[in-house]
Write an enzyme that holds these catalytic residues in place. Structure first.
Site, PDB file in Angstrom:
ATOM      1  N   LYS A 161       0.986  -1.004  -0.063  1.00  0.00           N
ATOM      2  CA  LYS A 161       0.039   0.055  -0.138  1.00  0.00           C
ATOM      3  C   LYS A 161       0.676   1.291  -0.189  1.00  0.00           C
ATOM      4  O   LYS A 161       0.590   2.355  -0.686  1.00  0.00           O
ATOM      5  CB  LYS A 161      -0.889   0.044   1.177  1.00  0.00           C
ATOM      6  CG  LYS A 161      -1.799   1.236   1.458  1.00  0.00           C
ATOM      7  CD  LYS A 161      -2.805   1.403   0.138  1.00  0.00           C
ATOM      8  CE  LYS A 161      -3.946   2.573   0.295  1.00  0.00           C
ATOM      9  NZ  LYS A 161      -3.451   3.638   0.957  1.00  0.00           N
ATOM     10  N   GLU A 168       0.813   6.824  -6.971  1.00  0.00           N
ATOM     11  CA  GLU A 168      -0.392   7.832  -6.869  1.00  0.00           C
ATOM     12  C   GLU A 168       0.096   9.205  -6.784  1.00  0.00           C
ATOM     13  O   GLU A 168      -0.604   9.991  -7.663  1.00  0.00           O
ATOM     14  CB  GLU A 168      -1.348   7.522  -5.634  1.00  0.00           C
ATOM     15  CG  GLU A 168      -2.635   8.309  -5.531  1.00  0.00           C
ATOM     16  CD  GLU A 168      -3.208   8.076  -4.127  1.00  0.00           C
ATOM     17  OE1 GLU A 168      -3.264   8.880  -3.154  1.00  0.00           O
ATOM     18  OE2 GLU A 168      -3.748   6.803  -4.162  1.00  0.00           O
TER      19      GLU A 168
END
Length: 288
Positions: A161, A168
């Site tokens: 993550k 991102e």
């Protein structure tokens, strides 16, 4: 399946609703909102063994305190899932600590934001296969098809993550720079129309672009939005790990620094540059 959800913020509340819609029995605890329990002890009392408690609370001290309390309250064979954006090194340490009590600890990277209730939450889970197998009905209810994976041992979920969020940063910065260039061009471009066009068949189409098109539809000039971009830590951890392993991450690192730059009302580095140009070349400087 029965589950205790700790934290009913933007993510926790959506996850709770999605699980209940799938028929799961979710007990909740959040001191800041109405919930079914008034404390972690009361929450544990509402669950049948082996208990499964999901933490959807801020990383750091808040998660640390909740875990410390739960390790006293829960019993051998119970399981704790940390779905917040914790550092993967903390998750490895917490898994070892929980194991001393005979309690399972799983680290779950969760992506989906406020759209997760409708679209589903992508889940990257690290930890022991046995409790992950027990919780599989919960994971499958939360995730869209193909959106759940057991990615490795303790810490792996939050590590994946972390990298996800670093990527991102880079994607968002690329869109930001491209649309800034179009905004500054000689052409009177409708940026919302360009974003909408790129959503269909373009190689740069993505869910982030879908959201950007939506943002332009709601506010074509992005009026009233300050260019201040915060970060919640994962980008920094990604860059730190890249330095530790000597893996070059130029795009992600630059994107992180761009966020830092966005918070400066006045850049001292820019002042230094202006002063140097005045000194060596006699170039004019703008003064207050």
């Amino acid at each position: 399946m029965q589950l205790g959800m700790v934290g009913l913020g933007r993510m926790g509340s959506g996850m709770t609703q999605r699980l209940r819609q799938a028929g799961h029995d979710v007990k909740t605890y959040d001191p800041n909102v109405d919930s079914t329990a008034g404390s972690l002890t009361e929450l544990a009392q509402q669950l049948d063994p082996p208990r499964h408690v999901w933490l959807m609370i801020p990383a750091g001290e808040v998660t640390e305190n909740a875990l410390r309390e739960l390790l006293v309250i829960l019993e051998e064979g119970d399981a704790i899932v940390d779905g917040g954006n914790s550092n993967f090194r903390d998750s490895q340490r917490r898994a070892r600590k929980a194991a001393e009590h005979g309690i399972h600890f799983l680290d779950a990277g969760v992506s989906g934001g406020i759209w997760g209730l409708r679209e589903g939450f992508a889940l990257m889970v690290g930890g022991n296969p046995e409790p992950i197998g027990r919780l599989e009905p919960v994971f499958e209810a939360l995730a869209p098809d193909g959106g759940f994976g057991h990615v490795g041992p303790s810490g792996a979920g939050h590590f994946v993550k972390m990298v996800h969020n670093g990527i991102e940063y880079g994607l968002m910065q690329s869109y930001a720079e491209g649309f800034e260039l179009m905004s500054a061009s000689e052409f009177e471009l409708d940026l919302g129309s360009v974003a909408e066009l790129w959503r269909h068949g373009s190689v740069v189409r993505s869910w982030l672009l879908d959201l950007l098109a939506r943002a332009f539809e709601q506010n074509p000039k992005l009026d009233g939005i300050r260019g201040y971009v915060d970060d919640s830590g994962e980008g920094r951890w990604t860059v730190d790990e890249a330095v530790r392993t000597a893996v070059p991450l130029p795009a992600i690192t630059a994107a992180l620094y761009a966020r830092f730059a966005s918070r400066q009302d006045e850049s001292f580095a820019a002042k230094v540059n202006a002063a140097l140009r005045e000194q060596f070349g006699g170039h004019a400087v703008k003064r207050d």
